[in-house]
Design an enzyme around this catalytic site. Structure first.
Site, PDB file in Angstrom:
ATOM      1  CB  CYS A  51      -0.964  -0.069   1.668  1.00  0.00           C
ATOM      2  SG  CYS A  51      -1.634   1.467   1.656  1.00  0.00           S
ATOM      3  CB  CYS A  93      -3.252   4.288  -5.486  1.00  0.00           C
ATOM      4  SG  CYS A  93      -4.610   3.065  -4.398  1.00  0.00           S
TER       5      CYS A  93
HETATM    6  N1  DGL Z   1      -3.736   0.590  -1.838  1.00  0.00           N
HETATM    7  C1  DGL Z   1      -3.460   2.019  -1.083  1.00  0.00           C
HETATM    8  C2  DGL Z   1      -1.978   2.317  -1.888  1.00  0.00           C
HETATM    9  O1  DGL Z   1      -1.434   2.104  -2.150  1.00  0.00           O
HETATM   10  C3  DGL Z   1      -4.596   2.728  -0.508  1.00  0.00           C
HETATM   11  C4  DGL Z   1      -6.035   2.933  -0.773  1.00  0.00           C
HETATM   12  C5  DGL Z   1      -6.512   3.416  -0.236  1.00  0.00           C
HETATM   13  O2  DGL Z   1      -7.069   2.747   0.889  1.00  0.00           O
HETATM   14  O3  DGL Z   1      -6.966   4.004   0.437  1.00  0.00           O
HETATM   15  O4  DGL Z   1      -2.664   3.639  -1.388  1.00  0.00           O
END
Ligand code: DGL
Length: 273
Positions: A83, A196
């Site tokens: 993430c 993301c």
């Molecule tokens: N998948 C996550 C990222 O890479 C976060 C998405 C979220 O929860 O807002 O930033």
């Protein structure tokens, strides 16, 4: 829950822990499983607390600490923060807390984008929390100064949520993607960074909008390679690539996402962490 400050080194047969605010990190897990097919994985989808990208940094840090402790208690030998938002907020604190752990985070691929862009304008799609983090700002300013490129930053509020809901191709998601991507192309970007881990799942929508030849940067493969390097030969497993998923949210949503996004039906367990 106790937090081990110095996890004991575990055998090569131990699984690798991977986590994200929800199902986005499955885009990274896909690369990890392809690159390290004999490793077993425990994946934590923090869907009960998603999205991270519109939450204060202190909340994100507390979630990361709880999940890291949960996975370490289950004996993982290594951890992937799949993430961008959680990495930006907490990777330094995690490295300090677990100095001997094989730990890999995910960062928007600003550097590979700078090497590819001919127009010297690069669109960056990420969460608001990633874009406003100190870690991201430092990298962004440094690279603009070093390479002369301009990064056009676009916070994609709501997009991770659409993907959490499994709406990968719905008209509402397509409209949202268009609203975020079209201005970047109009401003001259020839390279788009997926900052993301949820966004690779709407890559087909992005590709349908951008001119042919536009580069799209996803760092999932680089993360998998980095984990392979960190494990080295002696820490690599010769297992059958087992996967189990934990979630703080709805089991049926994560089961559906895993089937749709990975084509897999691993056991999914609801947990409190
Ligand atoms: N998948 C996550 C990222 O890479 C976060 C998405 C979220 O929860 O807002 O930033």
């Amino acid at each position: 829950m106790t937090i081990r400050s110095n996890p004991t080194p575990l055998g090569a047969q131990a699984p690798i822990g991977v986590f994200d605010s929800g199902v986005g990190g499955l885009s990274v897990l896909r690369h990890l499983r392809a690159h390290l097919p004999h490793e077993d994985f425990l994946y934590f989808a923090d869907s009960g607390y998603a999205p991270y990208g519109e939450k204060p940094e202190a909340v994100i840090i507390a979630r990361v600490e709880a999940i890291a402790a949960f996975l370490l208690e289950r004996g993982v030998k290594a951890l992937v923060v799949a993430c961008n938002t959680a990495t930006a907020a907490s990777i330094e604190a995690l490295r300090k807390r677990y100095p001997t752990l094989a730990l890999v985070g995910v960062e928007p691929g600003l550097k590979p984008a700078a090497a590819l862009s001919l127009s010297r304008k690069i669109g960056v799609l990420a969460t608001a929390a990633t874009l406003s983090s100190t870690k991201f700002k430092r990298l962004h300013h440094q690279l603009e100064a070093d390479t002369g490129v301009t990064y056009l930053l676009q916070a994609c509020n709501g997009l991770a949520d659409q993907i959490e809901k499994g709406e990968l191709t719905s008209p509402a998601t397509a409209l949202m993607v268009q609203r975020y991507v079209a201005p970047l192309i109009a401003a001259g970007a020839d390279t788009i960074v997926l900052g993301c881990t949820h966004y690779p799942f709407v890559r087909p929508l992005i590709e349908a909008l951008v001119p042919a030849g536009t580069q799209i940067i996803d760092t999932g493969a680089a993360v998998a390679q980095q984990m392979g390097r960190l494990l080295g030969k002696h820490q690599q497993h010769s297992g059958s690539g087992d996967l189990a998923i934990f979630t703080s949210g709805s089991v049926s949503s994560v089961e559906r996402a895993s089937a749709v996004l990975l084509g897999l039906t691993p056991p999914v367990e609801a947990v409190v962490a």
